[in-house]
Design a protein around this motif. Sequence first.
Motif, PDB file in Angstrom:
ATOM      1  N   ALA A 137       4.693  -4.268  12.315  1.00 61.42           N
ATOM      2  CA  ALA A 137       4.361  -5.110  11.166  1.00 61.42           C
ATOM      3  C   ALA A 137       3.142  -5.963  11.502  1.00 61.42           C
ATOM      4  O   ALA A 137       2.751  -6.081  12.667  1.00 61.42           O
ATOM      5  CB  ALA A 137       5.557  -5.988  10.812  1.00 61.42           C
ATOM      6  N   THR A 190       9.096  -0.992  -1.384  1.00 61.26           N
ATOM      7  CA  THR A 190       8.978   0.433  -1.109  1.00 61.26           C
ATOM      8  C   THR A 190       8.353   1.188  -2.278  1.00 61.26           C
ATOM      9  O   THR A 190       8.464   0.771  -3.439  1.00 61.26           O
ATOM     10  CB  THR A 190      10.354   1.041  -0.763  1.00 61.26           C
ATOM     11  OG1 THR A 190      10.171   2.393  -0.363  1.00 61.26           O
ATOM     12  CG2 THR A 190      11.303   0.988  -1.954  1.00 61.26           C
ATOM     13  N   VAL A 221       3.295   2.785  12.559  1.00 65.99           N
ATOM     14  CA  VAL A 221       4.179   2.675  11.398  1.00 65.99           C
ATOM     15  C   VAL A 221       5.291   1.670  11.668  1.00 65.99           C
ATOM     16  O   VAL A 221       5.763   0.983  10.758  1.00 65.99           O
ATOM     17  CB  VAL A 221       4.775   4.051  11.044  1.00 65.99           C
ATOM     18  CG1 VAL A 221       5.803   3.941   9.920  1.00 65.99           C
ATOM     19  CG2 VAL A 221       3.669   5.026  10.658  1.00 65.99           C
ATOM     20  N   THR A 265      10.053   1.973   6.289  1.00 67.10           N
ATOM     21  CA  THR A 265       9.562   1.186   7.421  1.00 67.10           C
ATOM     22  C   THR A 265       8.338   0.371   7.027  1.00 67.10           C
ATOM     23  O   THR A 265       8.212  -0.804   7.381  1.00 67.10           O
ATOM     24  CB  THR A 265       9.235   2.113   8.597  1.00 67.10           C
ATOM     25  OG1 THR A 265      10.392   2.900   8.908  1.00 67.10           O
ATOM     26  CG2 THR A 265       8.855   1.310   9.827  1.00 67.10           C
ATOM     27  N   ARG A 266       7.418   0.998   6.273  1.00 68.39           N
ATOM     28  CA  ARG A 266       6.245   0.244   5.804  1.00 68.39           C
ATOM     29  C   ARG A 266       6.655  -0.897   4.888  1.00 68.39           C
ATOM     30  O   ARG A 266       6.086  -1.995   4.943  1.00 68.39           O
ATOM     31  CB  ARG A 266       5.281   1.186   5.089  1.00 68.39           C
ATOM     32  CG  ARG A 266       4.525   2.137   6.014  1.00 68.39           C
ATOM     33  CD  ARG A 266       3.371   2.805   5.290  1.00 68.39           C
ATOM     34  NE  ARG A 266       3.859   3.651   4.194  1.00 68.39           N
ATOM     35  CZ  ARG A 266       4.092   4.955   4.314  1.00 68.39           C
ATOM     36  NH1 ARG A 266       3.929   5.547   5.492  1.00 68.39           N
ATOM     37  NH2 ARG A 266       4.510   5.654   3.282  1.00 68.39           N
ATOM     38  N   ALA A 277       7.927  -3.752   6.865  1.00 71.03           N
ATOM     39  CA  ALA A 277       6.800  -4.493   7.433  1.00 71.03           C
ATOM     40  C   ALA A 277       6.215  -5.456   6.400  1.00 71.03           C
ATOM     41  O   ALA A 277       5.859  -6.602   6.723  1.00 71.03           O
ATOM     42  CB  ALA A 277       5.728  -3.521   7.921  1.00 71.03           C
ATOM     43  N   ASP A 278       6.125  -5.022   5.151  1.00 69.10           N
ATOM     44  CA  ASP A 278       5.612  -5.893   4.087  1.00 69.10           C
ATOM     45  C   ASP A 278       6.539  -7.080   3.852  1.00 69.10           C
ATOM     46  O   ASP A 278       6.085  -8.215   3.644  1.00 69.10           O
ATOM     47  CB  ASP A 278       5.454  -5.100   2.787  1.00 69.10           C
ATOM     48  CG  ASP A 278       4.320  -4.088   2.840  1.00 69.10           C
ATOM     49  OD1 ASP A 278       3.423  -4.254   3.689  1.00 69.10           O
ATOM     50  OD2 ASP A 278       4.333  -3.133   2.033  1.00 69.10           O
TER      51      ASP A 278
END
Length: 379
Positions: free
Chosen positions: A319, A163, A316, A281-282, A285-286
């Motif tokens: 993934a 993050t 968003v 959230t991003r 996904a990573d």
Amino acid sequence: MTSTHALAATLVISDLHLGAAAGDDLLRRGDPREPLLAALDGIRKVVLLGDAIELRQGPLRTAFAHARPFFEQLGAALGGDGEVVLVPGNHDHVLVSPWLERRRRDAAPPPLGLEERASWEPGDAVALLAQWLAPARLTLAYPGIWLRDDVYATHGHYLDRHTTVPTFERLSAGAMGRIVGAPAARGASPDDYEAALAPIYAWSYALAQQQGANGAGEPPRGTQGVSVKAWKTLAGGDGHRPLRRRALAALFPLGVAAINRAGIGPVRADISGAALGAAGTRAMADAIAALAVPAKHVLFGHTHRAGPLPRDDAAVWTAPGGVRLHNTGTWVFERHFLTRTPYESAYWPGRAIRVDDDPARPPELLSLLGERSWADLAG
């Protein structure tokens, strides 16, 4: 009561934080439990997806005293055919720590997989939870669990290595990352994340256990709340301290720049509620991409930001590889993130995710406290 679904299902809830120092953990109270227990119709399994018990704000004995009534009521409601799966997160990581220690005590253990079924011994804290949940049975899984062939669930604390929000957890993980290295963008393992994060959790837990050691009136020693205090100050939620707020707003970007120069980032100076949710959230996904989780749907908690909601950008919540992300939200009444209108904020508590056995049904986000007002939940 008649189930609206023909097949049995799993109910997933996260971030109960039972035993929170502020007393804003709703499920320590009887009334907010009622909608959750009513939602168990047709449910064969309940997954507590991390941070079920708050063990970083005070002694374990205090948190367990607040948690016991909920666990006993949940076990009784599920009955002998029911199962509770406990998947520890960052605030209750100590529940799985004894098993992690035992598996590496005598020899180098095999790599930690995406789902490990952990055991416990009579002296472990989990053994007490199993007693309270009887007659339902308890399963301890870590770092996640497969709910269907296409649905994987994990607390989501691994996202703190990705993050861009400068929370306490993120900065601590960044500092540890300089020692153990960063996880690979692809092909990382849970062990890569545990190497940086587990020492932080152990230290935070040990610090919290010292509360009251020097007198019952001493302030809490836990680490939780550092980021929230900064957010409240910057947002004007710290009372009448405009000078302090302006000073922090001016210095905060400079501090973030220094952190990035030191190689602990990259992080950004925006810690608004919107930024916290989107960045989390991003980052999830990573993490999913790094771990190459072979799922169509991934459930997580940790950020307390439920979703996706109808107004959310689907991109968003997707993934790499098209994996759909779903966040369970929280059962903590966090006033600083809420408006007076129920569910207007994505942080409004009382969410759950239902996963039907039917693979044609996607995970369904439920709002179980829709009839409760701000005043009801504030107590």
